[in-house]
Design a protein around this motif. Structure first.
Motif, mmCIF file in Angstrom:
data_model
loop_
_atom_site.group_PDB
_atom_site.id
_atom_site.type_symbol
_atom_site.label_atom_id
_atom_site.label_comp_id
_atom_site.label_asym_id
_atom_site.label_seq_id
_atom_site.Cartn_x
_atom_site.Cartn_y
_atom_site.Cartn_z
ATOM 1 N N PRO A 27 -7.616 -11.866 -18.476
ATOM 2 C CA PRO A 27 -6.364 -11.193 -18.847
ATOM 3 C C PRO A 27 -6.593 -9.789 -19.403
ATOM 4 N N ASP A 28 -5.548 -8.986 -19.304
ATOM 5 C CA ASP A 28 -5.519 -7.676 -19.964
ATOM 6 C C ASP A 28 -4.881 -7.786 -21.345
ATOM 7 N N LEU A 29 -4.119 -8.847 -21.540
ATOM 8 C CA LEU A 29 -3.412 -9.040 -22.794
ATOM 9 C C LEU A 29 -3.281 -10.530 -23.080
ATOM 10 N N ILE B 253 -11.222 -13.032 -27.273
ATOM 11 C CA ILE B 253 -12.517 -12.340 -27.270
ATOM 12 C C ILE B 253 -13.360 -12.759 -26.071
ATOM 13 N N ARG B 254 -13.294 -14.025 -25.744
ATOM 14 C CA ARG B 254 -14.128 -14.559 -24.661
ATOM 15 C C ARG B 254 -13.618 -14.188 -23.278
ATOM 16 N N THR B 255 -12.307 -13.988 -23.126
ATOM 17 C CA THR B 255 -11.751 -13.848 -21.774
ATOM 18 C C THR B 255 -11.179 -12.477 -21.449
ATOM 19 N N LEU B 256 -10.825 -11.676 -22.458
ATOM 20 C CA LEU B 256 -10.176 -10.392 -22.190
ATOM 21 C C LEU B 256 -11.081 -9.438 -21.414
ATOM 22 N N LYS B 257 -10.454 -8.660 -20.559
ATOM 23 C CA LYS B 257 -11.167 -7.579 -19.887
ATOM 24 C C LYS B 257 -11.448 -6.461 -20.887
#
Length: 233
Positions: free
Chosen positions: A143-145, A177-181
């Motif tokens: 995700p971006d957000l 934290i783990r997944t954001l671009k």
């Protein structure tokens, strides 16, 4: 982040609860069949200017205006953004994300949410094993957000309620934290005067900027405030 699984678990939905109950679905004509507290909640909703505006403009809840204001100030949602909404019922934030040009929106909540064209809505406990990956798979990538308006049912014991608040913030922050671009942002509900534990320090290390914001649409007298972490490193 805490590894205590029990603290991380979201509270189970109240019996008979619905997504509409958290939005505009109640009708005053049914108030005579409800408890006094329920009648007062319904009357407050109908008298509240933000609730009235939400009904007039087709938003599912007054909370839509909170995200609209935060987006105007922080530029959270950009055309083509991929957005994950944690605790999305009844869907107001999902609506805003889509209207602001997000290309993919995935929401999750313990309660069922009526379909919203253009979004994928999942009924699940976000903290259950595998649900986080389910969200990423549905989104089609990082995700971006990440938005979190998750809340829990208070038990009336201040320390216990505080731990539950922190547990939800921790779980949402760890996921973000783990997944954001890189460059992505994270917004989560918090409460004024509430210690965010080690989360604040962690977010400051992981994001370019971290700030608190209280939208105008938050109820007067409410301690609700939002923590925004901008620009994932």
């Amino acid at each position: 982040m805490s590894d205590d699984n029990e603290r991380r678990r979201m509270v189970r939905p109240p019996s008979g609860g619905t997504a509409a109950g958290r939005g505009m679905g109640q009708k005053i004509k049914t108030a005579d069949k409800k408890s006094l507290s329920s009648q007062q909640w319904i009357k407050r909703q109908l008298a509240d200017k933000w609730s009235e505006k939400a009904r007039a403009e087709g938003w599912r809840s007054r909370a839509a205006f909170k995200l609209i204001e935060m987006d105007e100030k922080l530029r959270l949602i950009r055309p083509g953004s991929r957005v994950v909404d944690l605790g999305c019922a009844p869907g107001g934030w999902v609506q805003v994300a889509l209207k602001q040009g997000a290309s993919a929106v995935v929401g999750v909540d313990l309660l069922p949410v009526d379909p919203i064209p253009g979004a994928i809505l999942i009924q699940a406990d976000f903290t259950d094993p595998g649900v986080d990956q389910q969200l990423i798979d549905a989104l089609g990538g990082g995700p971006d957000l990440v938005l979190s308006d998750m809340a829990h049912n208070t038990v009336g014991h201040r320390q216990t309620d505080h731990l539950k608040i922190i547990a939800l913030i921790e779980a949402a922050a760890e996921f973000a934290i783990r997944t954001l671009k890189p460059g992505g942002s994270f917004v989560t509900k918090n409460f004024q005067g509430g210690d965010a534990g080690g989360v604040l320090e962690t977010l400051r290390a992981e994001f370019r900027e971290v700030k608190f914001i209280k939208p105008e649409a938050s109820r007067k007298g409410s301690s609700e405030v939002y923590l925004a972490a901008l620009g994932k490193k």
